[in-house]
Design a protein around this motif. Structure first.
Motif, PDB file in Angstrom:
ATOM      1  N   ASN A  55       0.837  -1.185  -0.038  1.00 13.74           N
ATOM      2  CA  ASN A  55       0.073   0.090  -0.015  1.00 13.74           C
ATOM      3  C   ASN A  55       1.051   1.268  -0.043  1.00 13.74           C
ATOM      4  O   ASN A  55       0.508   2.213  -0.478  1.00 13.74           O
ATOM      5  N   GLN A  56       2.010   1.060   0.850  1.00  8.51           N
ATOM      6  CA  GLN A  56       2.812   2.375   0.752  1.00  8.51           C
ATOM      7  C   GLN A  56       3.417   2.640  -0.578  1.00  8.51           C
ATOM      8  O   GLN A  56       3.665   3.953  -1.192  1.00  8.51           O
ATOM      9  N   ALA A  57       3.767   1.638  -1.421  1.00  9.46           N
ATOM     10  CA  ALA A  57       4.076   1.966  -2.808  1.00  9.46           C
ATOM     11  C   ALA A  57       3.164   2.203  -3.737  1.00  9.46           C
ATOM     12  O   ALA A  57       3.675   2.858  -4.980  1.00  9.46           O
ATOM     13  N   LEU A  58       1.845   2.641  -3.297  1.00  7.48           N
ATOM     14  CA  LEU A  58       0.778   3.014  -4.447  1.00  7.48           C
ATOM     15  C   LEU A  58       1.013   4.480  -4.434  1.00  7.48           C
ATOM     16  O   LEU A  58       1.152   5.270  -3.319  1.00  7.48           O
ATOM     17  N   PRO A  59       0.846   5.152  -5.498  1.00  4.74           N
ATOM     18  CA  PRO A  59       1.097   6.824  -5.534  1.00  4.74           C
ATOM     19  C   PRO A  59      -0.249   7.368  -4.923  1.00  4.74           C
ATOM     20  O   PRO A  59      -1.417   6.839  -4.982  1.00  4.74           O
TER      21      PRO A  59
END
Length: 294
Positions: A139-143
């Motif tokens: 989730n952190q990797a999503l923009p």
């Protein structure tokens, strides 16, 4: 000054109440039905698993504690034939937009409180350690979306999954499997036992075996109620989860973390009042809606 663990637990509960509505609101069911999902849970697994990519039931079972493998196999991997993970990620943002505009009004994107929440949660997410935390990392990797209310929900999701990953790791280290963890949570007062057993598709034999195993450790009685030892054990697991989830709030500092809780209170209260979305405060949190003084 850093926030104490009681404050971190309260932020978790407020965040969970706000975050989870997106999976169960009528806007969510309408969106996943429109994609072609069969039932609420297929849509839930599509929304929640999408940041991981097109995972199958075994990978999801390793991460989504409390759901039986049989339940996951009913949705995965078939959900990715309905729509690819990228479409579910887009759809959950569309749901957030519709839901927040219904609850908070058409000007929600310009609301200063939402803007402040967006800033605070984004700052917290920026400090997250994700080693060994696959849901948080995905989730952190999503923009982050450009609109504040959408970015807020995405950051809140990352924080929620960060705590959840830590909790799963502790359950595994404690020798608990998914059904045993759920039985302990029910005994702790988090969920009604029979509703969770049938709703998460655990058979009566699986549930009975889980109770017997926990009873052998002295944690529950023969009917699944927590013993005094079980209560203390479950409390220790929650406290240790709070400790492992503390990093982002310690980075914010006590004052900013307190402000985050203050801003979450009206959202959590309003979301908890949605029809069909019963929310039960933790047994060790008698006044979750208090606003910090000062």
């Amino acid at each position: 000054m850093e926030p104490d663990l009681a404050d971190i637990r309260r932020i978790y509960w407020l965040s969970e109440t706000v975050h989870n509505l997106n999976y169960f609101a009528p806007e969510s069911r309408a969106a996943t039905d429109a994609l072609g999902c069969k039932g609420l849970w297929m849509g839930y697994f599509g929304f929640r698993a999408a940041p991981l990519g097109a995972v199958g039931p075994d990978a999801a079972a390793a991460l989504f504690v409390s759901f039986s493998p049989a339940m996951l196999r009913r949705a995965l991997p078939d959900v990715w034939a309905v729509a690819p993970p990228e479409r579910f990620i887009t759809a959950r943002m569309e749901v957030t937009d519709r839901l927040y505009r219904r609850i908070w009004g058409e000007r929600v994107a310009d609301d200063p409180g939402i803007a402040e929440l967006t800033q605070l949660t984004a700052e917290a997410v920026a400090t997250l350690p994700t080693l060994g935390r696959p849901m948080a990392a995905a989730n952190q990797a999503l923009p982050l979306p450009g609109q504040p209310h959408l970015a807020f929900w995405q950051s809140l999701t990352t924080l929620r999954e960060h705590r959840g990953d830590a909790h799963v790791a502790l359950l595994v280290a404690d020798g608990l499997d998914s059904v045993q963890a759920l039985i302990l949570a029910c005994g702790y007062g988090k969920y009604p036992a029979e509703q969770m057993r049938s709703g998460r598709k655990w058979s009566e034999d699986e549930w009975r075996h889980g109770i017997d195993t926990l009873a052998g450790r002295g944690l529950v009685t023969a009917d699944g109620a927590l013993t005094g030892r079980g209560q203390a054990h479950r409390s220790r697991l929650e406290a240790e989860t709070d400790r492992l989830a503390a990093v982002p709030y310690q980075a914010l500092g006590s004052e900013a973390a307190g402000r985050l809780a203050e801003l979450l209170v009206p959202l959590a209260r309003r979301h908890s009042e949605e029809p069909g979305y019963p929310v039960t405060p933790p047994v060790d949190m008698p006044d979750p809606y208090r606003v910090p003084a000062g």
